[in-house]
Write a protein that holds these residues in place. Sequence first.
Motif, short mmCIF file in Angstrom:
data_model
loop_
_atom_site.label_atom_id
_atom_site.label_comp_id
_atom_site.label_asym_id
_atom_site.label_seq_id
_atom_site.Cartn_x
_atom_site.Cartn_y
_atom_site.Cartn_z
N SER A 13 -9.38 3.79 -0.69
CA SER A 13 -8.28 4.33 -1.50
C SER A 13 -6.93 4.22 -0.79
O SER A 13 -5.92 3.92 -1.44
CB SER A 13 -8.55 5.77 -1.91
OG SER A 13 -8.56 6.63 -0.81
N ALA A 14 -6.88 4.42 0.51
CA ALA A 14 -5.60 4.33 1.23
C ALA A 14 -5.07 2.90 1.20
O ALA A 14 -3.87 2.68 0.98
CB ALA A 14 -5.77 4.80 2.67
N GLY A 15 -5.93 1.92 1.38
CA GLY A 15 -5.50 0.53 1.35
C GLY A 15 -5.04 0.11 -0.03
O GLY A 15 -4.05 -0.61 -0.18
N LEU A 16 -5.74 0.57 -1.05
CA LEU A 16 -5.37 0.24 -2.42
C LEU A 16 -4.04 0.89 -2.79
O LEU A 16 -3.19 0.27 -3.43
CB LEU A 16 -6.48 0.65 -3.38
CG LEU A 16 -6.34 0.25 -4.83
CD1 LEU A 16 -6.03 -1.24 -4.98
CD2 LEU A 16 -7.59 0.61 -5.61
N ALA A 17 -3.84 2.14 -2.36
CA ALA A 17 -2.57 2.82 -2.62
C ALA A 17 -1.42 2.06 -1.97
O ALA A 17 -0.35 1.87 -2.58
CB ALA A 17 -2.63 4.26 -2.11
N TYR A 18 -1.63 1.61 -0.74
CA TYR A 18 -0.58 0.85 -0.05
C TYR A 18 -0.29 -0.47 -0.78
O TYR A 18 0.87 -0.83 -0.97
CB TYR A 18 -1.00 0.58 1.40
CG TYR A 18 0.05 -0.19 2.16
CD1 TYR A 18 1.19 0.45 2.63
CD2 TYR A 18 -0.09 -1.55 2.40
CE1 TYR A 18 2.16 -0.24 3.32
CE2 TYR A 18 0.89 -2.26 3.08
CZ TYR A 18 2.01 -1.60 3.54
OH TYR A 18 2.98 -2.30 4.21
N ALA A 19 -1.34 -1.16 -1.20
CA ALA A 19 -1.16 -2.43 -1.92
C ALA A 19 -0.35 -2.21 -3.20
O ALA A 19 0.53 -3.01 -3.54
CB ALA A 19 -2.51 -3.06 -2.23
N LEU A 20 -0.63 -1.14 -3.91
CA LEU A 20 0.11 -0.85 -5.14
C LEU A 20 1.57 -0.55 -4.84
O LEU A 20 2.47 -0.98 -5.58
CB LEU A 20 -0.54 0.31 -5.89
CG LEU A 20 -1.86 -0.04 -6.57
CD1 LEU A 20 -2.58 1.24 -6.99
CD2 LEU A 20 -1.63 -0.95 -7.76
N ARG A 21 1.85 0.17 -3.75
CA ARG A 21 3.24 0.44 -3.39
C ARG A 21 3.97 -0.85 -3.03
O ARG A 21 5.14 -1.03 -3.37
CB ARG A 21 3.31 1.45 -2.25
CG ARG A 21 2.95 2.87 -2.69
CD ARG A 21 3.33 3.92 -1.66
NE ARG A 21 2.78 3.67 -0.34
CZ ARG A 21 1.58 4.06 0.08
NH1 ARG A 21 0.79 4.72 -0.74
NH2 ARG A 21 1.18 3.80 1.31
N VAL A 22 3.30 -1.76 -2.34
CA VAL A 22 3.93 -3.04 -1.99
C VAL A 22 4.23 -3.83 -3.26
O VAL A 22 5.32 -4.41 -3.39
CB VAL A 22 3.02 -3.84 -1.03
CG1 VAL A 22 3.51 -5.27 -0.88
CG2 VAL A 22 2.96 -3.16 0.33
N LEU A 23 3.29 -3.86 -4.19
CA LEU A 23 3.52 -4.58 -5.45
C LEU A 23 4.67 -3.94 -6.25
O LEU A 23 5.49 -4.64 -6.83
CB LEU A 23 2.25 -4.60 -6.30
CG LEU A 23 1.13 -5.49 -5.77
CD1 LEU A 23 -0.16 -5.22 -6.54
CD2 LEU A 23 1.51 -6.96 -5.87
N ALA A 24 4.73 -2.63 -6.26
CA ALA A 24 5.78 -1.93 -7.01
C ALA A 24 7.15 -2.14 -6.39
O ALA A 24 8.16 -2.04 -7.08
CB ALA A 24 5.45 -0.45 -7.08
#
Length: 64
Positions: free
Chosen positions: A38-49
Motif C-alpha cells: 500500500s505504501a508503494g502504491l500510494a507513492y506511485a499515485l502521488r507521482v502520477l498526480a
Amino acid sequence: MADTLGGAALLDSQLPMLDLTEQLANDYKAMDPSDPRSAGLAYALRVLAQSYAEHPAYHQEWRP
C-alpha cells in the motif's frame, strides 16, 4: 500535437494512462492498509498526480 492533430487526438493519447491510473486508485482503495504494497502504491499515485499540479483541483498534500 494538439495544434497539428486536434485536441481530440491529444485527449485520446492520454486515455490509456488515465484508465491505468484509475485502476491503480481503485486497487489502492480496496487494499488493506496493512498490506505492505500500500505504501508503494500510494507513492506511485502521488507521482502520477504530480503531472496535474497546475490544475486548480490538485491538493498540495498529494505531492510525493
